[in-house]
Write a protein that holds these residues in place. Structure first.
Motif, short mmCIF file in Angstrom:
data_model
loop_
_atom_site.label_atom_id
_atom_site.label_comp_id
_atom_site.label_asym_id
_atom_site.label_seq_id
_atom_site.Cartn_x
_atom_site.Cartn_y
_atom_site.Cartn_z
N TYR A 198 0.61 -1.01 -0.46
CA TYR A 198 -0.14 -0.03 -0.20
C TYR A 198 0.68 1.24 0.10
CZ TYR A 198 -2.66 3.87 2.04
OH TYR A 198 -3.27 4.98 2.12
N VAL A 199 0.83 2.05 -0.53
CA VAL A 199 1.35 3.29 -0.87
C VAL A 199 0.72 4.83 -0.89
CG1 VAL A 199 3.22 4.38 -2.76
CG2 VAL A 199 3.04 2.08 -2.05
N PHE A 200 1.30 5.53 -0.10
CA PHE A 200 0.88 7.06 -0.14
C PHE A 200 1.80 7.91 -0.16
CE2 PHE A 200 -1.60 10.96 2.23
CZ PHE A 200 -2.00 10.96 1.10
N ASP A 201 1.45 8.58 -1.23
CA ASP A 201 2.15 9.30 -2.38
C ASP A 201 1.66 11.22 -2.84
OD1 ASP A 201 1.90 8.66 -4.69
OD2 ASP A 201 4.41 8.00 -4.92
N HIS A 202 2.92 11.73 -2.80
CA HIS A 202 2.69 13.16 -3.68
C HIS A 202 3.48 13.44 -5.15
CE1 HIS A 202 5.21 15.98 -2.33
NE2 HIS A 202 5.12 15.37 -0.52
N TYR A 203 3.12 13.95 -5.81
CA TYR A 203 3.98 14.06 -7.24
C TYR A 203 3.15 15.34 -8.22
CZ TYR A 203 0.22 11.46 -9.67
OH TYR A 203 -1.03 10.93 -10.50
N ARG A 204 4.73 15.91 -8.68
CA ARG A 204 2.91 16.74 -9.49
C ARG A 204 3.07 16.13 -10.74
NH1 ARG A 204 3.69 21.74 -7.41
NH2 ARG A 204 5.09 21.40 -6.81
N ASP A 205 1.95 16.37 -11.34
CA ASP A 205 0.61 16.54 -12.41
C ASP A 205 1.88 17.43 -13.69
OD1 ASP A 205 -1.20 16.19 -14.49
OD2 ASP A 205 -2.55 16.71 -13.48
N PRO A 206 1.96 17.16 -14.71
CA PRO A 206 2.95 17.37 -16.14
C PRO A 206 1.70 17.70 -16.61
CG PRO A 206 2.16 15.06 -15.96
CD PRO A 206 1.97 15.10 -14.89
N MET A 207 -0.11 17.82 -16.52
CA MET A 207 -0.10 18.18 -17.35
C MET A 207 -0.88 19.64 -16.56
SD MET A 207 -0.75 15.94 -19.75
CE MET A 207 -1.57 16.98 -21.10
N THR A 208 -1.20 20.38 -15.39
CA THR A 208 -1.56 21.16 -14.67
C THR A 208 -0.86 21.30 -13.91
OG1 THR A 208 -2.46 19.99 -12.83
CG2 THR A 208 -4.06 19.72 -14.36
N GLY A 209 0.25 20.43 -13.86
CA GLY A 209 1.71 21.57 -12.75
C GLY A 209 0.99 21.56 -11.36
N GLY A 210 0.14 20.90 -11.18
CA GLY A 210 -0.77 21.08 -9.70
C GLY A 210 -0.26 19.78 -8.97
#
Length: 283
Positions: A198-210
Motif C-alpha cells: 500500500y502506498v500514499f504519496d504525492h507528485y506533480r501533475d505534468p498537465m496541470t502543474g498541480g
C-alpha cells in the motif's frame, strides 16, 4: 487460467522502472494515462468528514448498505431482494454485508465474487462502466466501482479484470508519505514473485502543474528515486488480469504536503488505508 502474455510484458516493463526501497525529493512528473486504466476519480471540492460510523452494519442485501446504481443519487435505496447480476451487467450491485473485522465496517464483494474489501458502514459503492479495452481472448471478468463517502463525495475508484495493454510509461517525482507491505496480497500475485504494498504519496501533475496526492497499491520494491510505472495502482491478482485501485486528491483537498500528513492521523485516512489493505482475491 493465467493472464495473457501482453499483461506479462506490461508488468515487466512497469516493474523495471522501480528501484530499491526509499523516498526522494519532489521533481517534475511525466504521468500519463493508460488506455486500459479507469478514469481518475473526481477531486472532492471541499474537506468532508468520513469518520467510520460506530453503528452496526446491516445484513447482506439490506437497503441500509446497498450500492447505488448508475444514474441514481448516491443515497438511492437498492432492491433488497435482487440477486447479484453477472459482471457484464453495468447496473449490478455489489454484495455488501457485515464485516467480521469491525462492526463499524461493511464487507464489499464485487458482483462476480472475485474481489472483497472493507468500507465504513456509511460509504457506498456505485457500479460504473468497466474498461472496454480488448482482453485478447483472456475471458476476463470486469467490474468497476466508484467509492463514495457518507456525504456522496467520491473517495476512490476500483476496477477488476483490467487487461494489460503491453506498455508502461514512467511517472517520476513521487514523494512517499506512507507505505505498508501486504504479504497476504503478495501471495495472490500469479505472474511474478514480487511484493505488493500500500502506498500514499504525492507528485506533480505534468498537465496541470498541480500536486496530486494518491493512495493505491503497488507491485514490486518501492523505487528509491520516486519513479513509478503507469498505470499507477495496477496489480495482477489471481487469474483475472489487473486490479486498478486508487484514491486521488489535489490542492482543493490538501493545501500542501503538511496538510496531507496531518490528515494521516484522522479516522478518514484510517478508513481509506483499511480499504486498500483489506483487498482480497476470492477466485
Amino acid at each position: 487460467m493465467r493472464t495473457t502474455s501482453l499483461l506479462s510484458i506490461a508488468l515487466v516493463a512497469a516493474i523495471g522502472l522501480s528501484g530499491c526501497t526509499g523516498t526522494s525529493t519532489e521533481s517534475g512528473s511525466a504521468d500519463a494515462t493508460s488506455s486500459s486504466t479507469p478514469s481518475s476519480p473526481r477531486t472532492p471540492s471541499s474537506e468532508s468528514s468520513s469518520e467510520p460510523s460506530s453503528e452496526p452494519s446491516a445484513a447482506p442485501g439490506t437497503t441500509a448498505s446497498g450500492a447505488a446504481t448508475p444514474g441514481a443519487t448516491p443515497g438511492a435505496t437498492p432492491d433488497a431482494t435482487a440477486d447479484a447480476a453477472p459482471a457484464a451487467d453495468a447496473t449490478a450491485r455489489p454484495d455488501v454485508g457485515p464485516s467480521l473485522r469491525d462492526p463499524s465496517t461493511q464487507l464489499l464483494t464485487t458482483t462476480d465474487g472475485l474481489y472483497s474489501f472493507v468500507l465504513p458502514v456509511d460509504w457506498k459503492a456505485m457500479t460504473v462502466e468497466p474498461a472496454t479495452a480488448p482482453d485478447y481472448g483472456a475471458g476476463l471478468s470486469r467490474t468497476a466501482y466508484s467509492i463514495l463517502d457518507g456525504t456522496g463525495v467520491e473517495v476512490a475508484t476500483f476496477a477488476g479484470g483490467v487487461p494489460g495493454d503491453g506498455g508502461a510509461l514512467p511517472s517520476p517525482g513521487h514523494v512517499l508519505l506512507d507505505s505498508e507491505e501486504l504479504p497476504g496480497l503478495s501471495q495472490q500475485v500469479e505472474i511474478v514473485d514480487l511484493p505488493v504494498s500500500y502506498v500514499f504519496d504525492h507528485y506533480r501533475d505534468p498537465m496541470t502543474g498541480g500536486t496530486v496526492y494518491l493512495a493505491r497499491l503497488h507491485l514490486g520494491p518501492l523505487p528509491a528515486d520516486g519513479t513509478y510505472g503507469i498505470p499507477l495502482g495496477a496489480v495482477p491478482l489471481g487469474s483475472n488480469g489487473l486490479v486498478v485501485f486508487t484514491a486521488r486528491f489535489d490542492e482543493t483537498r490538501f493545501a500542501d504536503p503538511a496538510a496531507a500528513r496531518a490528515w494521516m492521523a484522522s479516522g478518514e485516512y484510517a478508513a481509506v488505508k483499511a480499504m486498500f489493505t483489506s483487498l482480497t482475491f476470492n477466485g
